[in-house]
Design a protein around this motif. Structure first.
Motif, PDB file in Angstrom:
ATOM      1  N   PRO A  85      -9.004  -6.649   7.513  1.00  0.00           N
ATOM      2  CA  PRO A  85      -7.701  -7.076   6.999  1.00  0.00           C
ATOM      3  C   PRO A  85      -6.965  -7.764   7.770  1.00  0.00           C
ATOM      4  CG  PRO A  85      -8.201  -4.607   6.299  1.00  0.00           C
ATOM      5  CD  PRO A  85      -9.267  -5.306   7.311  1.00  0.00           C
ATOM      6  N   GLN A  86      -6.533  -8.964   7.711  1.00  0.00           N
ATOM      7  CA  GLN A  86      -5.557  -9.778   8.241  1.00  0.00           C
ATOM      8  C   GLN A  86      -4.222  -9.830   7.655  1.00  0.00           C
ATOM      9  OE1 GLN A  86      -6.532 -10.924  11.546  1.00  0.00           O
ATOM     10  NE2 GLN A  86      -8.445  -9.841  11.160  1.00  0.00           N
ATOM     11  N   PRO A  87      -3.137  -9.926   8.509  1.00  0.00           N
ATOM     12  CA  PRO A  87      -1.778 -10.423   7.918  1.00  0.00           C
ATOM     13  C   PRO A  87      -2.009 -11.571   7.105  1.00  0.00           C
ATOM     14  CG  PRO A  87      -1.523 -10.276  10.293  1.00  0.00           C
ATOM     15  CD  PRO A  87      -3.190 -10.105   9.865  1.00  0.00           C
ATOM     16  N   GLY A  88      -1.224 -11.276   5.685  1.00  0.00           N
ATOM     17  CA  GLY A  88      -1.229 -12.322   4.923  1.00  0.00           C
ATOM     18  C   GLY A  88      -0.395 -13.363   4.896  1.00  0.00           C
ATOM     19  N   MET A  89       0.127 -14.302   3.905  1.00  0.00           N
ATOM     20  CA  MET A  89       0.881 -15.396   4.015  1.00  0.00           C
ATOM     21  C   MET A  89       2.370 -14.985   4.407  1.00  0.00           C
ATOM     22  SD  MET A  89      -0.036 -17.482   0.520  1.00  0.00           S
ATOM     23  CE  MET A  89       1.353 -18.503   0.904  1.00  0.00           C
ATOM     24  N   PHE A  90       2.923 -15.816   4.971  1.00  0.00           N
ATOM     25  CA  PHE A  90       4.547 -15.323   5.530  1.00  0.00           C
ATOM     26  C   PHE A  90       4.559 -14.166   6.418  1.00  0.00           C
ATOM     27  CE2 PHE A  90       4.497 -16.984   0.974  1.00  0.00           C
ATOM     28  CZ  PHE A  90       4.987 -18.441   1.355  1.00  0.00           C
ATOM     29  N   GLY A  91       3.616 -13.726   7.168  1.00  0.00           N
ATOM     30  CA  GLY A  91       3.555 -12.619   8.178  1.00  0.00           C
ATOM     31  C   GLY A  91       3.284 -11.280   7.531  1.00  0.00           C
ATOM     32  N   ARG A  92       2.980 -11.287   6.207  1.00  0.00           N
ATOM     33  CA  ARG A  92       3.113  -9.956   5.305  1.00  0.00           C
ATOM     34  C   ARG A  92       2.073  -9.111   6.155  1.00  0.00           C
ATOM     35  NH1 ARG A  92       1.069  -7.727   0.547  1.00  0.00           N
ATOM     36  NH2 ARG A  92      -0.033  -9.740  -0.099  1.00  0.00           N
ATOM     37  N   PRO A  93       2.133  -7.987   6.479  1.00  0.00           N
ATOM     38  CA  PRO A  93       1.413  -7.138   6.910  1.00  0.00           C
ATOM     39  C   PRO A  93       0.063  -6.738   6.024  1.00  0.00           C
ATOM     40  CG  PRO A  93       2.847  -5.637   6.523  1.00  0.00           C
ATOM     41  CD  PRO A  93       3.634  -7.237   5.910  1.00  0.00           C
ATOM     42  N   ALA A  94      -1.149  -6.453   6.629  1.00  0.00           N
ATOM     43  CA  ALA A  94      -2.242  -6.149   5.779  1.00  0.00           C
ATOM     44  C   ALA A  94      -2.165  -4.377   5.603  1.00  0.00           C
ATOM     45  CB  ALA A  94      -3.728  -6.376   6.752  1.00  0.00           C
ATOM     46  N   TRP A  95      -3.104  -4.182   4.566  1.00  0.00           N
ATOM     47  CA  TRP A  95      -2.586  -2.612   4.122  1.00  0.00           C
ATOM     48  C   TRP A  95      -4.045  -1.859   4.715  1.00  0.00           C
ATOM     49  CZ3 TRP A  95       1.960  -1.959   1.712  1.00  0.00           C
ATOM     50  CH2 TRP A  95       2.570  -3.055   1.497  1.00  0.00           C
ATOM     51  N   MET A  96      -3.513  -0.507   4.570  1.00  0.00           N
ATOM     52  CA  MET A  96      -4.766   0.470   4.674  1.00  0.00           C
ATOM     53  C   MET A  96      -4.779   1.539   3.776  1.00  0.00           C
ATOM     54  SD  MET A  96      -5.605   2.664   8.334  1.00  0.00           S
ATOM     55  CE  MET A  96      -6.176   1.228   9.216  1.00  0.00           C
ATOM     56  N   MET A  97      -5.766   1.884   3.501  1.00  0.00           N
ATOM     57  CA  MET A  97      -5.835   3.178   2.505  1.00  0.00           C
ATOM     58  C   MET A  97      -6.205   4.368   3.035  1.00  0.00           C
ATOM     59  SD  MET A  97      -7.682   1.993  -0.907  1.00  0.00           S
ATOM     60  CE  MET A  97      -8.771   1.093  -0.142  1.00  0.00           C
ATOM     61  N   LEU A  98      -5.250   5.380   3.030  1.00  0.00           N
ATOM     62  CA  LEU A  98      -5.529   6.744   3.813  1.00  0.00           C
ATOM     63  C   LEU A  98      -5.579   7.747   2.930  1.00  0.00           C
ATOM     64  CD1 LEU A  98      -2.462   6.450   6.234  1.00  0.00           C
ATOM     65  CD2 LEU A  98      -5.002   5.649   6.827  1.00  0.00           C
ATOM     66  N   ARG A  99      -6.531   8.831   3.483  1.00  0.00           N
ATOM     67  CA  ARG A  99      -6.800  10.282   2.575  1.00  0.00           C
ATOM     68  C   ARG A  99      -5.757  11.225   3.322  1.00  0.00           C
ATOM     69  NH1 ARG A  99     -10.411  11.383  -0.988  1.00  0.00           N
ATOM     70  NH2 ARG A  99     -11.529   9.384  -0.651  1.00  0.00           N
ATOM     71  N   MET A 100      -5.122  11.824   2.627  1.00  0.00           N
ATOM     72  CA  MET A 100      -4.560  13.079   3.311  1.00  0.00           C
ATOM     73  C   MET A 100      -5.351  14.307   2.444  1.00  0.00           C
ATOM     74  SD  MET A 100      -0.637  14.762   3.090  1.00  0.00           S
ATOM     75  CE  MET A 100      -0.216  13.760   4.257  1.00  0.00           C
ATOM     76  N   GLU A 101      -6.047  15.239   3.493  1.00  0.00           N
ATOM     77  CA  GLU A 101      -6.470  16.583   3.072  1.00  0.00           C
ATOM     78  C   GLU A 101      -5.187  17.455   2.995  1.00  0.00           C
ATOM     79  OE1 GLU A 101      -9.528  19.882   4.257  1.00  0.00           O
ATOM     80  OE2 GLU A 101      -9.536  18.230   5.382  1.00  0.00           O
ATOM     81  N   VAL A 102      -4.861  18.216   1.912  1.00  0.00           N
ATOM     82  CA  VAL A 102      -3.731  19.047   1.781  1.00  0.00           C
ATOM     83  C   VAL A 102      -3.943  20.168   2.500  1.00  0.00           C
ATOM     84  CG1 VAL A 102      -2.104  20.101   0.147  1.00  0.00           C
ATOM     85  CG2 VAL A 102      -2.704  17.606  -0.231  1.00  0.00           C
TER      86      VAL A 102
END
Length: 252
Positions: A116-133
């Motif tokens: 993933p790279q930053p999108g238009m206008f410098g909007r950051p890329a995103w990441m999916m995280l998993r939290m084990e409760v």
């Protein structure tokens, strides 16, 4: 409204970009989070690889109507974060998109890209995280209590949760007189409650009943809970349950 913190790591962002933009719970009880790729949580999870990364998510529940003391409760979920990887990414993205239909606009498409790279206008890329409760706790209008991971996994969303905000707003705007009239159902408290009905605002709604905040001219207030005859399963049953409450109040 949710915020994610990692003990020992400070996040300089004050704009709210480090908060998960959407979240959901898997059938196994893990929490899926979509966070900005340049957030402290994303950076720490990527750096930790598969090592345990302790994190705490705080969720604040705010009433969708204008009342004094709008915060209805808070919940804390603590556990261990890892990035969602490989074949799990598509499955997790579909689950997030299912629960949040505007997910693509919030970055799920970017999060699925191999790099993933930053999108238009410098909007950051995103990441999916998993939290084990590991543990959870709730402090709300009903009191404070700890929630075991097994209880968290078994819990299911209230059938009215997705519609609660619009239903409360509708009750407040279109049925305010009837909501005020519910004070007659409070038994020995009816007289004092009706003295407070200068303003009566519905502040919480679930399958079991309605909570109303009564406020007098001096801005003193208290909450009253009105239970339905039986739990409702959808909006249609809610309509009947509300008519039953309003009819009972009118007959007092």
């Amino acid at each position: 409204m949710a915020s994610l913190s990692i003990p020992g790591i400070e996040d300089p962002d004050d704009a709210g970009l480090s908060s998960p933009v959407c979240r959901t719970v898997t059938a196994s009880g893990d929490v899926l989070l979509l966070v900005p790729g340049d957030s402290a949580a994303a950076r720490a999870a990527a750096h930790a690889q598969d090592d345990d990364l302790t994190a705490v998510m705080e969720i604040t529940d705010v009433a969708p109507v204008s009342v004094p003391h709008r915060v209805r409760g808070r919940a804390w979920v603590a556990g261990w974060l890892t990035p969602v990887r490989n074949e799990e990414r598509a499955r997790s993205a579909m689950l997030l998109a299912e629960r949040h239909p505007v997910g693509e606009l919030l970055g799920i498409g970017e999060a699925l890209q191999p790099d993933p790279q930053p999108g238009m206008f410098g909007r950051p890329a995103w990441m999916m995280l998993r939290m084990e409760v590991g543990e959870a706790a709730v402090d709300d209008l009903w009191g404070a209590q700890a929630v075991e991971p097994e209880e968290f996994t078994r819990a299911r969303p209230d059938p009215l949760a997705d519609h609660e905000a619009e239903l409360l707003q509708h009750l407040h705007s279109a049925h305010s007189d009837q909501v005020r009239g519910l004070c007659t159902l409070l038994g020995d408290r009816s007289q004092s409650a009706c003295d407070f009905r200068d303003r009566a605002v519905p502040v919480a709604l679930d399958r079991f009943g309605l909570r109303v905040r009564f406020t007098d001219a001096e801005r003193r207030s208290f909450d009253a809970r009105f239970d339905f005859p039986e739990p409702v399963r959808d909006v249609f049953e809610l309509r009947r349950a509300m008519h039953t409450l309003f009819d009972a109040a009118a007959s007092e």
